[in-house]
Design a protein around this motif. Structure first.
Motif, mmCIF file in Angstrom:
data_model
loop_
_atom_site.group_PDB
_atom_site.id
_atom_site.type_symbol
_atom_site.label_atom_id
_atom_site.label_comp_id
_atom_site.label_asym_id
_atom_site.label_seq_id
_atom_site.Cartn_x
_atom_site.Cartn_y
_atom_site.Cartn_z
ATOM 1 N N ARG A 107 0.872 -1.097 0.086
ATOM 2 C CA ARG A 107 0.057 -0.030 0.010
ATOM 3 C C ARG A 107 0.935 1.165 -0.147
ATOM 4 O O ARG A 107 0.510 2.279 -0.640
ATOM 5 C CB ARG A 107 -1.074 0.104 1.178
ATOM 6 C CG ARG A 107 -2.153 -0.792 1.230
ATOM 7 C CD ARG A 107 -3.253 -0.724 2.047
ATOM 8 N NE ARG A 107 -3.788 0.895 1.666
ATOM 9 C CZ ARG A 107 -4.558 1.146 2.409
ATOM 10 N NH1 ARG A 107 -5.103 0.888 3.634
ATOM 11 N NH2 ARG A 107 -5.031 2.676 2.153
ATOM 12 N N GLY B 42 0.914 4.366 -2.712
ATOM 13 C CA GLY B 42 0.896 5.786 -2.525
ATOM 14 C C GLY B 42 2.023 6.301 -3.204
ATOM 15 O O GLY B 42 1.810 7.659 -3.507
ATOM 16 N N HIS C 242 0.727 7.002 -6.412
ATOM 17 C CA HIS C 242 -0.319 8.023 -6.567
ATOM 18 C C HIS C 242 0.426 9.373 -6.666
ATOM 19 O O HIS C 242 -0.027 10.491 -7.350
ATOM 20 C CB HIS C 242 -1.336 7.970 -5.495
ATOM 21 C CG HIS C 242 -2.451 7.027 -5.686
ATOM 22 N ND1 HIS C 242 -3.691 7.084 -5.356
ATOM 23 C CD2 HIS C 242 -2.262 5.623 -6.080
ATOM 24 C CE1 HIS C 242 -4.514 5.913 -5.622
ATOM 25 N NE2 HIS C 242 -3.577 5.103 -6.213
ATOM 26 N N GLN D 135 -3.920 12.160 -1.647
ATOM 27 C CA GLN D 135 -4.392 10.757 -1.329
ATOM 28 C C GLN D 135 -3.204 9.845 -1.360
ATOM 29 O O GLN D 135 -2.966 9.173 -0.358
ATOM 30 C CB GLN D 135 -5.285 10.335 -2.527
ATOM 31 C CG GLN D 135 -5.605 8.750 -2.401
ATOM 32 C CD GLN D 135 -6.440 8.117 -3.610
ATOM 33 O OE1 GLN D 135 -6.636 9.025 -4.611
ATOM 34 N NE2 GLN D 135 -6.904 7.040 -3.437
ATOM 35 N N GLY D 136 -2.008 10.342 -2.025
ATOM 36 C CA GLY D 136 -0.768 9.377 -2.089
ATOM 37 C C GLY D 136 -0.155 9.693 -0.743
ATOM 38 O O GLY D 136 0.382 8.666 -0.292
ATOM 39 N N GLN D 137 -0.128 11.000 -0.352
ATOM 40 C CA GLN D 137 0.569 11.237 0.874
ATOM 41 C C GLN D 137 0.191 10.556 2.157
ATOM 42 O O GLN D 137 0.646 9.941 2.929
ATOM 43 C CB GLN D 137 0.488 12.713 1.032
ATOM 44 C CG GLN D 137 1.588 13.555 0.191
ATOM 45 C CD GLN D 137 1.321 15.117 0.425
ATOM 46 O OE1 GLN D 137 0.432 15.652 0.887
ATOM 47 N NE2 GLN D 137 2.177 15.821 -0.208
ATOM 48 N N GLU E 205 -1.988 7.825 2.090
ATOM 49 C CA GLU E 205 -1.626 6.600 2.098
ATOM 50 C C GLU E 205 -0.318 6.027 2.240
ATOM 51 O O GLU E 205 -0.244 5.098 2.900
ATOM 52 C CB GLU E 205 -2.153 5.885 0.589
ATOM 53 C CG GLU E 205 -2.137 4.413 0.278
ATOM 54 C CD GLU E 205 -2.964 4.084 -0.851
ATOM 55 O OE1 GLU E 205 -3.244 3.025 -0.920
ATOM 56 O OE2 GLU E 205 -3.239 4.881 -1.707
ATOM 57 N N LEU E 206 0.758 6.884 1.918
ATOM 58 C CA LEU E 206 2.016 6.644 2.112
ATOM 59 C C LEU E 206 2.255 6.518 3.766
ATOM 60 O O LEU E 206 2.830 5.791 4.300
ATOM 61 C CB LEU E 206 2.920 7.351 1.338
ATOM 62 C CG LEU E 206 4.490 7.176 1.752
ATOM 63 C CD1 LEU E 206 4.793 5.824 1.175
ATOM 64 C CD2 LEU E 206 5.019 8.090 0.760
#
Length: 106
Positions: free
Chosen positions: A54, A58, A61, A76-78, A80-81
């Protein structure tokens, strides 16, 4: 690091030393059987692999969002990461956390 052809292990150590953080064999885990301990180890390793996957998603993304100038996808990527890495750290240290809580209860 060269491998010893006779033992199949790295010289000066064992493979168990690499995964000691995923091998809960102290505190409350010392009282469960070896089969239960193996199941716990397998679950913890699988969860960490999923969380690292995941985190990689991220990063993807983030890259796509930056290339397309899409701030929603970057955010969203930040999230999720960061969430995946924090959760992976918590799962990796859950044996220590359980031991501390178990020790305070005794």
């Amino acid at each position: 690091m060269a491998k010893d052809p006779d033992s199949g292990k790295a010289p000066g150590g064992t493979v168990d030393g690499l995964v000691k953080g995923l091998a809960p064999d102290w505190g409350p885990f010392a009282q469960v059987g070896s089969t239960a301990r193996t199941v716990i180890q397998a679950i913890m390793a699988a969860v960490i692999l999923v969380l690292l996957g995941r985190a990689l998603l991220g990063v993807v993304h983030l890259r796509v969002g930056n290339s397309q100038h899409d701030t929603v996808q970057v955010k969203q990527g930040q999230k999720e990461l960061a969430g995946s890495l924090v959760a992976a750290f918590i799962v990796a240290s859950i044996g220590t956390l359980f031991t501390i809580v178990y020790g305070m209860g005794i």
